[in-house]
Design a protein around this motif. Sequence first.
Motif, PDB file in Angstrom:
ATOM      1  N   ILE A  39       0.849  -1.204   0.000  1.00 17.94           N
ATOM      2  CA  ILE A  39       0.000   0.000   0.000  1.00 17.94           C
ATOM      3  C   ILE A  39       0.881   1.249   0.000  1.00 17.94           C
ATOM      4  CG2 ILE A  39      -1.580   1.381   1.419  1.00 17.94           C
ATOM      5  CD1 ILE A  39      -3.334  -0.823   1.704  1.00 17.94           C
ATOM      6  N   ILE A  74      -6.779  -3.720  -5.823  1.00 16.36           N
ATOM      7  CA  ILE A  74      -7.292  -3.877  -4.461  1.00 16.36           C
ATOM      8  C   ILE A  74      -6.155  -4.468  -3.627  1.00 16.36           C
ATOM      9  CG2 ILE A  74      -9.109  -4.927  -2.978  1.00 16.36           C
ATOM     10  CD1 ILE A  74     -10.412  -3.258  -5.125  1.00 16.36           C
ATOM     11  N   ASN A 107      -5.030  -5.573   0.234  1.00 20.92           N
ATOM     12  CA  ASN A 107      -5.504  -5.866   1.602  1.00 20.92           C
ATOM     13  C   ASN A 107      -6.924  -5.373   1.814  1.00 20.92           C
ATOM     14  OD1 ASN A 107      -2.834  -6.592   1.876  1.00 20.92           O
ATOM     15  ND2 ASN A 107      -2.272  -4.711   2.969  1.00 20.92           N
ATOM     16  N   HIS A 154      -8.353  -2.866   0.425  1.00 18.02           N
ATOM     17  CA  HIS A 154      -8.533  -1.429   0.173  1.00 18.02           C
ATOM     18  C   HIS A 154      -8.527  -1.175  -1.328  1.00 18.02           C
ATOM     19  CE1 HIS A 154      -7.839  -0.630   4.401  1.00 18.02           C
ATOM     20  NE2 HIS A 154      -6.756  -1.380   4.337  1.00 18.02           N
ATOM     21  N   ASN A 155      -9.468  -0.321  -1.744  1.00 23.79           N
ATOM     22  CA  ASN A 155      -9.513   0.002  -3.165  1.00 23.79           C
ATOM     23  C   ASN A 155      -8.470   1.069  -3.482  1.00 23.79           C
ATOM     24  OD1 ASN A 155     -10.055   0.596  -5.771  1.00 23.79           O
ATOM     25  ND2 ASN A 155     -12.283   0.825  -5.508  1.00 23.79           N
ATOM     26  N   CYS A 156      -7.431   0.673  -4.197  1.00 27.26           N
ATOM     27  CA  CYS A 156      -6.323   1.591  -4.519  1.00 27.26           C
ATOM     28  C   CYS A 156      -6.308   1.893  -6.011  1.00 27.26           C
ATOM     29  CB  CYS A 156      -4.997   0.982  -4.113  1.00 27.26           C
ATOM     30  SG  CYS A 156      -4.911   0.467  -2.398  1.00 27.26           S
ATOM     31  N   PHE A 214      -5.376   5.480   1.148  1.00 27.40           N
ATOM     32  CA  PHE A 214      -6.131   4.253   0.910  1.00 27.40           C
ATOM     33  C   PHE A 214      -6.640   3.604   2.194  1.00 27.40           C
ATOM     34  CE2 PHE A 214      -2.917   4.639  -2.516  1.00 27.40           C
ATOM     35  CZ  PHE A 214      -3.806   5.085  -3.484  1.00 27.40           C
ATOM     36  N   GLU A 215      -5.782   3.577   3.197  1.00 24.73           N
ATOM     37  CA  GLU A 215      -6.216   3.009   4.478  1.00 24.73           C
ATOM     38  C   GLU A 215      -6.846   4.139   5.281  1.00 24.73           C
ATOM     39  OE1 GLU A 215      -3.235  -0.329   5.947  1.00 24.73           O
ATOM     40  OE2 GLU A 215      -2.196   1.357   5.087  1.00 24.73           O
ATOM     41  N   THR A 216      -8.101   4.415   5.012  1.00 25.89           N
ATOM     42  CA  THR A 216      -8.716   5.626   5.548  1.00 25.89           C
ATOM     43  C   THR A 216      -8.999   5.555   7.047  1.00 25.89           C
ATOM     44  OG1 THR A 216     -10.818   4.766   4.821  1.00 25.89           O
ATOM     45  CG2 THR A 216      -9.769   6.372   3.379  1.00 25.89           C
ATOM     46  N   SER A 217      -8.815   4.400   7.657  1.00 26.23           N
ATOM     47  CA  SER A 217      -9.056   4.342   9.096  1.00 26.23           C
ATOM     48  C   SER A 217      -7.810   4.749   9.883  1.00 26.23           C
ATOM     49  CB  SER A 217      -9.488   2.941   9.499  1.00 26.23           C
ATOM     50  OG  SER A 217      -8.432   2.057   9.243  1.00 26.23           O
TER      51      SER A 217
END
Length: 569
Positions: free
Chosen positions: A335, A416, A418, A420-422, A468-471
């Motif tokens: 990512i 995609i 992990n 996550h939509n990249c 991408f990892e929005t959390s």
Amino acid sequence: MAARGVGLLTRLPLHSQRRSRVQRSISRHLCCPGTVAANVGSEEQPLGGAETGSEDKIPKKRFSEVQEERREQAQRTVLIRCPNNVNEKKFLKYLSQHGPINNHFFYESFGLHAVVEFCQKDSVDSLQNGTHTPKQRTDPVIPFKSRFLNLKLKNSSNQIPQQSYAQTNKQLPPSSKKLFELLNYAENIDDQLNTLLKAFQLTEENVRLRHLTCSLIEDIAAAYFPGCVIWPFGSSVNTFGKLGCDLDMFLDLDEIGKLDVHKNAGDFLMEFQMKTVPSERIATQKILSVIGECIDNFGPSCVGVQKILNARCPLLRFSHQASGFQCDLTVNNSIALKSSELLYIYGSLDSRVRALVFSVRCWARAHSLTSSIPGTWITNFSLTVMVIFFLQRRSPPILPTLDSLKSLADAEDRCILNGHNCTFVRDLYKIKPSGNTETLELLLKEFFEYFGNFAFNKNSINIRQNPFETSLNISKNVSQSQLQKFVDLARDSAWILEQEDKSQPSLSSKQPWGLATLLLPPGAVSTPLSKKKKKPMNEKVKGLLASIKSSTTDSSKGTHGKRAISTQV
Ligand code: CTP
Ligand code: MG
């Protein structure tokens, strides 16, 4: 701004000042046609135009193309520690017996080193076959044979007078004194930003050295994981790297599977027997632990290996003395590579982006807003994302949003990782250039105004770990006092630039002006705004902190109809 006195220095591109005449002539002489490598000593476009400060007119390659080409180039390259009095011509002639040389350069890092790129990989094998384990040694050695070699002089006939020593290529940014000189010679503030970019951006040679270092570490990791790849990521490849920045790399073990796809045809599927472990994280920790031991015990020139295995993203940190790089090695961090690709696209779309990012980063460093030591400081990565966000909000926008890059993507771009939509468009030519013609001077001033006066209590800024990892939250580490300092300095800097417009120093003035004023040490400039008009920022700062720290907030739910940074990037 009035035109400034123009010195010869500003007229010559910095990279051409740095090159040696010897290197230029030899490179031209030895260059092999048909190889993908660019000529270090020529004015031609370096591999991956966007990587090292190219102009808009230069064709832009896809990120993956650049990475593949650089990797292949690094595999044809060796690193040689040389005696200071090496005779360059004899040295090249000696090496040429193994095959034609495409490029070479010398630099200093704990002694003189040469990076030598052959036209063919076979030449490296041939050179290694003719290389000895150390003779006349006093200490026992571990006989690990790599592409990092040692050149010994057999007799004094190779020695040459000091003035004829091989000229070295600089791998570090200019001193502050030199930078202020360069900035003072610039014609206007726009020219200053571009001058700073040219002085600090990674050179072609430095980029080669970064990929070579990854390739050397890859050889060590490949002893355990044949077919693995070590990719550089972060600022080494995302177009925002400053000379002297660290070398982020990741060990890609997925490449192993990809190589064997064609063998899976037919009725059967063959799998490797493998040990199972309770979690991916444990697998990563075990792999890094073993590779760390190898690097520590066998890696020539690798020192100070630290295993930081309990971090959110476990990593190995070590110094590669021969290249001078501080290295961070992670595993399966694809990512981060993808977000490097996204930043590469943003950095390549408009020449103003990198100029602005470099100036903001230098400004932050000059005021100790950033630091090389991890802590409660804002990071260069956060600053880059803030500039991108700011440029997306100009009218008309200078940079497209991530949503719009997604909408331009085709089936091949789908990615995609992990879960996550990249996905975003990877072909730079599919993205329309911006119609915005604002000057860098205006953009810099407005950047400071924008973040110095942001209505933190009304609007939300969610600068996340990555787009991408929005959390995850990119600025989780930033303390309230650091944020307050950032806001105050941004306001002061906007004020200074405002004053610059009103009072233009005379051409003969030796006083720092424009961008140089912003880079002066704290206290060197009096800023009435910060002293007289400073508003109580605590509430605002608290608001910002709350918003950037709320890692659970859905990134699409910016308050008051404003989108959060993570969705817009
Ligand atoms: N990264 C991330 N989230 C963070 C920190 C880093 O996703 N909180 C990823 C980014 O892709 C970043 C890379 O890891 O580019 C490397 O991190 P770092 O070395 O801190 O930043 P660089 O962008 O390389 O900048 P610098 O020049 O300061 O090294
Ligand atoms: Mg980095």
